[in-house]
Design a protein around this motif. Structure first.
Motif, PDB file in Angstrom:
ATOM      1  N   SER A  27      25.656  11.999  80.304  1.00  0.00           N
ATOM      2  CA  SER A  27      26.352  11.262  79.250  1.00  0.00           C
ATOM      3  C   SER A  27      25.639   9.934  78.992  1.00  0.00           C
ATOM      4  N   LEU A  28      24.539  10.016  78.278  1.00  0.00           N
ATOM      5  CA  LEU A  28      23.638   8.873  78.124  1.00  0.00           C
ATOM      6  C   LEU A  28      22.975   8.919  76.753  1.00  0.00           C
ATOM      7  N   ILE A  29      22.964   7.772  76.084  1.00  0.00           N
ATOM      8  CA  ILE A  29      22.304   7.667  74.786  1.00  0.00           C
ATOM      9  C   ILE A  29      21.318   6.500  74.799  1.00  0.00           C
ATOM     10  N   TYR A  30      20.122   6.765  74.314  1.00  0.00           N
ATOM     11  CA  TYR A  30      19.129   5.706  74.112  1.00  0.00           C
ATOM     12  C   TYR A  30      19.201   5.242  72.663  1.00  0.00           C
ATOM     13  N   LEU A  31      19.176   3.922  72.497  1.00  0.00           N
ATOM     14  CA  LEU A  31      19.216   3.341  71.156  1.00  0.00           C
ATOM     15  C   LEU A  31      17.963   2.463  70.966  1.00  0.00           C
ATOM     16  N   PRO A  32      16.925   3.023  70.342  1.00  0.00           N
ATOM     17  CA  PRO A  32      15.680   2.259  70.200  1.00  0.00           C
ATOM     18  C   PRO A  32      15.722   1.295  69.018  1.00  0.00           C
ATOM     19  N   LEU A  33      15.229   0.088  69.241  1.00  0.00           N
ATOM     20  CA  LEU A  33      15.174  -0.929  68.190  1.00  0.00           C
ATOM     21  C   LEU A  33      13.737  -1.328  67.906  1.00  0.00           C
ATOM     22  N   GLY A  34      13.511  -1.810  66.683  1.00  0.00           N
ATOM     23  CA  GLY A  34      12.162  -2.232  66.306  1.00  0.00           C
ATOM     24  C   GLY A  34      12.203  -3.171  65.128  1.00  0.00           C
ATOM     25  N   ALA A  35      11.277  -2.984  64.190  1.00  0.00           N
ATOM     26  CA  ALA A  35      11.201  -3.875  63.036  1.00  0.00           C
ATOM     27  C   ALA A  35      10.265  -3.283  61.992  1.00  0.00           C
ATOM     28  N   MET A  36      10.281  -3.909  60.822  1.00  0.00           N
ATOM     29  CA  MET A  36       9.309  -3.578  59.774  1.00  0.00           C
ATOM     30  C   MET A  36       8.451  -4.829  59.626  1.00  0.00           C
ATOM     31  N   GLU A  37       7.259  -4.772  60.158  1.00  0.00           N
ATOM     32  CA  GLU A  37       6.511  -6.010  60.367  1.00  0.00           C
ATOM     33  C   GLU A  37       4.996  -5.778  60.372  1.00  0.00           C
ATOM     34  N   TRP A  38       4.287  -6.671  59.728  1.00  0.00           N
ATOM     35  CA  TRP A  38       2.823  -6.644  59.703  1.00  0.00           C
ATOM     36  C   TRP A  38       2.257  -6.648  61.126  1.00  0.00           C
ATOM     37  N   HIS A  39       1.337  -5.712  61.390  1.00  0.00           N
ATOM     38  CA  HIS A  39       0.725  -5.625  62.720  1.00  0.00           C
ATOM     39  C   HIS A  39      -0.797  -5.587  62.653  1.00  0.00           C
ATOM     40  N   GLY A  40      -1.357  -6.065  61.542  1.00  0.00           N
ATOM     41  CA  GLY A  40      -2.811  -5.995  61.409  1.00  0.00           C
ATOM     42  C   GLY A  40      -3.214  -4.798  60.568  1.00  0.00           C
ATOM     43  N   MET A  41      -4.486  -4.763  60.177  1.00  0.00           N
ATOM     44  CA  MET A  41      -4.982  -3.725  59.276  1.00  0.00           C
ATOM     45  C   MET A  41      -5.014  -2.346  59.930  1.00  0.00           C
ATOM     46  N   HIS A  42      -4.965  -2.304  61.234  1.00  0.00           N
ATOM     47  CA  HIS A  42      -5.175  -1.041  61.951  1.00  0.00           C
ATOM     48  C   HIS A  42      -3.885  -0.353  62.385  1.00  0.00           C
ATOM     49  N   LEU A  43      -2.732  -1.003  62.134  1.00  0.00           N
ATOM     50  CA  LEU A  43      -1.473  -0.442  62.659  1.00  0.00           C
ATOM     51  C   LEU A  43      -0.403  -0.344  61.575  1.00  0.00           C
ATOM     52  N   PRO A  44       0.549   0.589  61.739  1.00  0.00           N
ATOM     53  CA  PRO A  44       1.615   0.750  60.751  1.00  0.00           C
ATOM     54  C   PRO A  44       2.695  -0.335  60.880  1.00  0.00           C
ATOM     55  N   MET A  45       3.394  -0.569  59.786  1.00  0.00           N
ATOM     56  CA  MET A  45       4.434  -1.607  59.721  1.00  0.00           C
ATOM     57  C   MET A  45       5.558  -1.363  60.724  1.00  0.00           C
ATOM     58  N   GLY A  46       5.881  -0.099  60.927  1.00  0.00           N
ATOM     59  CA  GLY A  46       7.045   0.205  61.769  1.00  0.00           C
ATOM     60  C   GLY A  46       6.714   0.345  63.245  1.00  0.00           C
ATOM     61  N   LEU A  47       5.605  -0.217  63.657  1.00  0.00           N
ATOM     62  CA  LEU A  47       5.126  -0.003  65.035  1.00  0.00           C
ATOM     63  C   LEU A  47       6.200  -0.180  66.099  1.00  0.00           C
ATOM     64  N   ASP A  48       6.952  -1.275  66.039  1.00  0.00           N
ATOM     65  CA  ASP A  48       7.907  -1.565  67.115  1.00  0.00           C
ATOM     66  C   ASP A  48       8.975  -0.472  67.244  1.00  0.00           C
ATOM     67  N   SER A  49       9.347   0.101  66.111  1.00  0.00           N
ATOM     68  CA  SER A  49      10.348   1.176  66.141  1.00  0.00           C
ATOM     69  C   SER A  49       9.714   2.479  66.623  1.00  0.00           C
ATOM     70  N   LEU A  50       8.474   2.714  66.204  1.00  0.00           N
ATOM     71  CA  LEU A  50       7.777   3.934  66.637  1.00  0.00           C
ATOM     72  C   LEU A  50       7.540   3.916  68.145  1.00  0.00           C
ATOM     73  N   THR A  51       7.184   2.749  68.675  1.00  0.00           N
ATOM     74  CA  THR A  51       6.927   2.685  70.119  1.00  0.00           C
ATOM     75  C   THR A  51       8.232   2.784  70.927  1.00  0.00           C
ATOM     76  N   SER A  52       9.273   2.084  70.478  1.00  0.00           N
ATOM     77  CA  SER A  52      10.516   2.152  71.257  1.00  0.00           C
ATOM     78  C   SER A  52      11.081   3.574  71.225  1.00  0.00           C
ATOM     79  N   HIS A  53      10.983   4.209  70.072  1.00  0.00           N
ATOM     80  CA  HIS A  53      11.471   5.590  69.960  1.00  0.00           C
ATOM     81  C   HIS A  53      10.678   6.508  70.894  1.00  0.00           C
ATOM     82  N   GLY A  54       9.358   6.349  70.872  1.00  0.00           N
ATOM     83  CA  GLY A  54       8.488   7.180  71.712  1.00  0.00           C
ATOM     84  C   GLY A  54       8.766   7.000  73.197  1.00  0.00           C
ATOM     85  N   VAL A  55       8.965   5.756  73.618  1.00  0.00           N
ATOM     86  CA  VAL A  55       9.264   5.491  75.029  1.00  0.00           C
ATOM     87  C   VAL A  55      10.612   6.116  75.394  1.00  0.00           C
ATOM     88  N   CYS A  56      11.608   5.936  74.528  1.00  0.00           N
ATOM     89  CA  CYS A  56      12.941   6.479  74.817  1.00  0.00           C
ATOM     90  C   CYS A  56      12.934   8.011  74.916  1.00  0.00           C
TER      91      CYS A  56
END
Ligand SMILES: [Zn+2]
Length: 242
Positions: A27-56
């Motif tokens: 009985s456990l739920i992971y709730l990943p949080l992130g942002a829509m934020e500039w991360h340089g020319m080499h990375l997507p805007m949603g990086l923080d959400s993509l990484t938290s989701h992936g880790v979870c």
């Protein structure tokens, strides 16, 4: 490498029968949080959400439980006027969404929720501390754990913004979204950091080779180091949750 499908842990892809079966085991739920934020020319805007989701998702594979879709809204930080960046300034906006989510999950008799943030602007961490405080002020059945990707004590690489840390984490989750080739060759145009300071305001200059990237040069990305970093973080999350 065989691409693994984590769909069985993604609650938005499951029907009630599947959800019930998974939550009966844990009985456990992971709730990943992130942002829509500039991360340089080499990375997507949603990086923080993509990484938290992936880790979870990978933590859920170890611990059981399910993962909510990530929030792409996060609290404002020092990046806010960079292009395509959308950050929230009023803490109450996000607090309300999170409180409602927790209340609903509690109604569903969930025992534990792990709020895991991939976005760690100071205001985001303060907002989460406030959430914990507010939630625990009442005697609750649902237990909430707040964690930030920036706080893993077992890794040697310091969390950063679009630099080698975040680049390495995303490369372990969605390698196709890391485009180091968008940056100039590091031997031709090396980072020009005064006194070796990779966090300075010079990186806010649009003409800087690492514009909007704060931390050590991502062009030194190393696959093995990235793997160790990522696995250590997933292991840490799973251990805390257990
Ligand atoms: Zn980030």
């Amino acid at each position: 490498m065989v691409k693994k499908d984590y769909g069985q842990f993604q609650i938005e892809q499951l029907n009630p029968i599947q959800i019930e079966a998974a939550l009966k085991k844990r009985s456990l739920i992971y709730l990943p949080l992130g942002a829509m934020e500039w991360h340089g020319m080499h990375l997507p805007m949603g990086l923080d959400s993509l990484t938290s989701h992936g880790v979870c998702l990978r933590a859920a594979e170890k611990t059981g439980g399910l993962v909510m879709p990530p929030l792409y809204y996060g609290m404002t930080g020092s990046i806010w006027h960079h292009p395509y960046t959308i950050l929230i300034e009023e803490e109450e906006v996000l607090l309300q969404i999170l409180m409602t989510t927790l209340q609903r999950l509690e109604t569903d008799n969930i025992e534990k929720v792990v709020i895991f943030t991939g976005h760690f602007a100071l205001k985001q961490l303060e907002m989460l501390a406030r959430l914990e405080e507010r939630w625990n002020a009442q005697k609750r059945v649902l237990d909430v754990i707040v964690m930030s990707i920036s706080e893993c004590p077992n890794v040697t690489m310091k969390a950063d913004h679009g630099a080698i840390f975040e680049t390495s984490i995303l490369a372990q989750i969605k390698p196709g979204l890391v485009r180091l080739e968008n940056l100039p060759d590091k031997d031709v145009e090396p980072a020009n950091d005064p006194e070796g300071n990779s966090m300075g305001d010079h990186r806010r200059d649009r003409n800087n080779v690492l514009f909007g990237v704060f931390g050590d040069d991502p062009r030194f990305y190393d696959k093995d180091e990235a793997e160790t970093l990522f696995d250590t973080i997933v292991e840490w999350v799973a251990e805390i949750v257990e």
